[in-house]
Motif scaffolding. Structure first.
Motif, PDB file in Angstrom:
ATOM      1  N   LEU A 174       8.398   8.845 -16.708  1.00 20.12           N
ATOM      2  CA  LEU A 174       8.496   7.549 -17.256  1.00 20.12           C
ATOM      3  C   LEU A 174       8.446   6.329 -16.634  1.00 20.12           C
ATOM      4  O   LEU A 174       7.824   5.242 -17.126  1.00 20.12           O
ATOM      5  N   TYR A 175       9.313   6.403 -15.731  1.00 15.92           N
ATOM      6  CA  TYR A 175       9.434   5.023 -14.980  1.00 15.92           C
ATOM      7  C   TYR A 175       8.038   4.685 -14.246  1.00 15.92           C
ATOM      8  O   TYR A 175       7.651   3.327 -14.212  1.00 15.92           O
ATOM      9  N   THR A 176       7.266   5.616 -13.815  1.00 16.13           N
ATOM     10  CA  THR A 176       5.900   5.351 -13.099  1.00 16.13           C
ATOM     11  C   THR A 176       4.964   4.579 -14.077  1.00 16.13           C
ATOM     12  O   THR A 176       3.865   3.777 -13.956  1.00 16.13           O
ATOM     13  N   LEU A 217       2.449  -4.401 -14.135  1.00 12.48           N
ATOM     14  CA  LEU A 217       3.536  -4.963 -13.976  1.00 12.48           C
ATOM     15  C   LEU A 217       4.678  -4.756 -12.844  1.00 12.48           C
ATOM     16  O   LEU A 217       5.339  -5.505 -12.298  1.00 12.48           O
ATOM     17  N   GLN A 218       4.499  -3.399 -12.437  1.00 14.36           N
ATOM     18  CA  GLN A 218       5.626  -3.001 -11.519  1.00 14.36           C
ATOM     19  C   GLN A 218       6.995  -3.474 -11.593  1.00 14.36           C
ATOM     20  O   GLN A 218       7.399  -3.157 -12.859  1.00 14.36           O
ATOM     21  N   SER A 219       7.523  -4.023 -10.735  1.00 16.03           N
ATOM     22  CA  SER A 219       9.026  -4.581 -11.094  1.00 16.03           C
ATOM     23  C   SER A 219       9.362  -5.546 -12.191  1.00 16.03           C
ATOM     24  O   SER A 219      10.294  -5.596 -12.642  1.00 16.03           O
ATOM     25  N   ILE A 220       8.194  -5.986 -12.467  1.00 14.98           N
ATOM     26  CA  ILE A 220       8.476  -6.987 -13.545  1.00 14.98           C
ATOM     27  C   ILE A 220       8.919  -6.402 -14.804  1.00 14.98           C
ATOM     28  O   ILE A 220       9.287  -6.961 -15.869  1.00 14.98           O
ATOM     29  N   ASP A 243       0.903  -1.175  -0.074  1.00 16.34           N
ATOM     30  CA  ASP A 243       0.083   0.037   0.013  1.00 16.34           C
ATOM     31  C   ASP A 243       0.809   1.221  -0.058  1.00 16.34           C
ATOM     32  O   ASP A 243       0.351   2.277   0.029  1.00 16.34           O
ATOM     33  N   TYR A 244       2.170   1.122  -0.185  1.00 20.82           N
ATOM     34  CA  TYR A 244       3.102   2.356  -0.169  1.00 20.82           C
ATOM     35  C   TYR A 244       2.811   3.099  -1.546  1.00 20.82           C
ATOM     36  O   TYR A 244       3.129   4.262  -1.619  1.00 20.82           O
ATOM     37  N   ILE A 245       2.123   2.274  -2.285  1.00 17.29           N
ATOM     38  CA  ILE A 245       1.563   2.982  -3.630  1.00 17.29           C
ATOM     39  C   ILE A 245       0.079   2.686  -3.472  1.00 17.29           C
ATOM     40  O   ILE A 245      -0.505   1.728  -3.543  1.00 17.29           O
TER      41      ILE A 245
HETATM   42  N1  LIG Z   1       9.389  -3.886  -6.319  1.00 13.53           N
HETATM   43  C1  LIG Z   1       8.817  -3.275  -7.296  1.00 13.53           C
HETATM   44  O1  LIG Z   1       7.713  -3.893  -7.747  1.00 13.53           O
HETATM   45  C2  LIG Z   1       9.028  -1.848  -7.211  1.00 13.53           C
HETATM   46  C3  LIG Z   1       8.066  -1.168  -8.189  1.00 13.53           C
HETATM   47  C4  LIG Z   1       7.579   0.043  -7.940  1.00 13.53           C
HETATM   48  N2  LIG Z   1       6.905   0.748  -8.848  1.00 13.53           N
HETATM   49  C5  LIG Z   1       8.587   0.998  -7.176  1.00 13.53           C
HETATM   50  O2  LIG Z   1       9.457   1.566  -7.833  1.00 13.53           O
HETATM   51  O3  LIG Z   1       8.640   0.951  -5.823  1.00 13.53           O
END
Ligand SMILES: NC(=O)CC[C@H](N)C(=O)O
Length: 312
Positions: free
Chosen positions: A192-194, A63-66, A27-29
């Motif tokens: 871009l990253y987000t 996807l996040q880190s994927i 939940d930090y996002i």
């Molecule tokens: N571990 C993850 O999936 C991190 C990705 C996430 N977007 C972040 O930078 O915090």
């Protein structure tokens, strides 16, 4: 594509689901906090185009880190390995994915690998293009090719939610900028990253990406070589050494499948020359990996002898 549901796979999902109660949704996002802790689904995509599944595989996840493996493949094609590895290393850290600690203790503030946030920010920085729109468009087009799905896009809500709260990633970016590893506007890079992290798809699409990596960069269904073999090999190796954050060593010993996880609860797996795996299970363990997803992969690996060291 229609996926055959498999009773055998369903039984493994039911077994693995028992551990979701020990996990916690990220939940930090803030937008990710809305996920249902007890969800668990899996799709397995075979090279002949067939697939089996269990759970709600239509549900889309970010996807996040994927996405870090995919952006790495793109920049390796954009610049070649020498250029890329001058700016980001190849070594596992043993630290959490968002840690800043090693950056300060290294002689050169070059992030240790592309699977931690600091390294992924450097990789995203290297995506070629004249604007954020063009760079993101190139990445998204690549993802659409990997999934063979032109409708794959990103979730605006997840991207904005992360952009508003990404102060740790801002700090990492300012640090590497100060040390000359990147030279672009930090806010643009985070934009871009987000967006990259918010690219969303269902488990079946994720499994399709897995099978492309499993088959050395060639989409076995269309026959198209989507990345050079060498690029697929480098990405798969990072999945083994750093794909599950600071749990990668234990994961390699116990499960032995090249895999990449994300804090949305997704895991993409690539069993070399056999099949791709897409999992969604948002309850995370204390290292940020899908707790039931890992259990499910452990059951699969044991039942079907998928561990790397068994390959002849
Ligand atoms: N571990 C993850 O999936 C991190 C990705 C996430 N977007 C972040 O930078 O915090």
């Amino acid at each position: 594509m229609l996926c055959q549901s498999s009773e055998e796979l369903q039984a493994l999902v039911e077994e693995a689901k028992k551990c979701t109660i020990y996990g916690k949704v990220a939940d930090y996002i803030p937008a990710l906090g809305k996920a249902n802790r007890d969800d668990l689904s899996i799709a397995i995509h075979y090279p002949d185009g067939s697939c089996i599944s269990a759970g709600n595989i239509e549900k889309k996840i970010s996807l996040q880190s994927i996405s870090k493996v995919i952006s790495l493949a793109l920049v390796l094609m954009d610049h070649g390995p020498d250029y890329v590895f001058e700016r980001v290393g190849m070594e596992p850290t043993g630290d959490p994915f968002n840690s800043i600690a090693k950056l300060e203790t290294m002689a050169v503030a070059k992030p240790l690998n592309p699977m931690i946030n600091a390294g992924a920010l450097v990789v995203t920085h290297m995506i070629k293009g004249d604007s954020i729109e063009e760079r993101f468009g190139r990445l998204l087009t690549f993802v659409q090719q990997l999934t063979d799905d032109p409708d794959v896009s990103y979730c605006q809500e997840v991207a904005s939610s992360e952009l508003e709260t990404a102060d740790l990633n801002r700090a990492l970016s300012f640090f590497i900028k100060q040390h000359g590893i990147i030279n672009e506007d930090v806010e643009q890079l985070l934009d871009l990253y987000t967006k990259q992290c918010a690219i969303e798809m269902n488990c079946l699409d994720l499994a399709r990406i897995g099978v492309v990596f499993a088959m050395d960069g060639k989409d076995p269904v269309t026959g198209k070589q989507l990345m050079p073999e060498e690029v697929a090999r480098i990405c798969k190796t990072f999945m083994v050494t750093c794909g599950m954050y600071n749990a990668s060593g234990e994961f390699a010993i116990k499960i032995g499948i090249p895999a990449k996880s994300g804090v949305s609860g997704g895991i993409m797996g690539a069993v070399p020359e056999r099949f791709g795996i897409g999992i969604f299970g948002p309850a995370l363990d204390d290292k940020g990996n899908s707790i039931a997803g890992i259990k499910l992969l452990e059951l699969l690996s044991k039942n079907y002898k998928l561990t790397l060291v068994l390959y002849k």
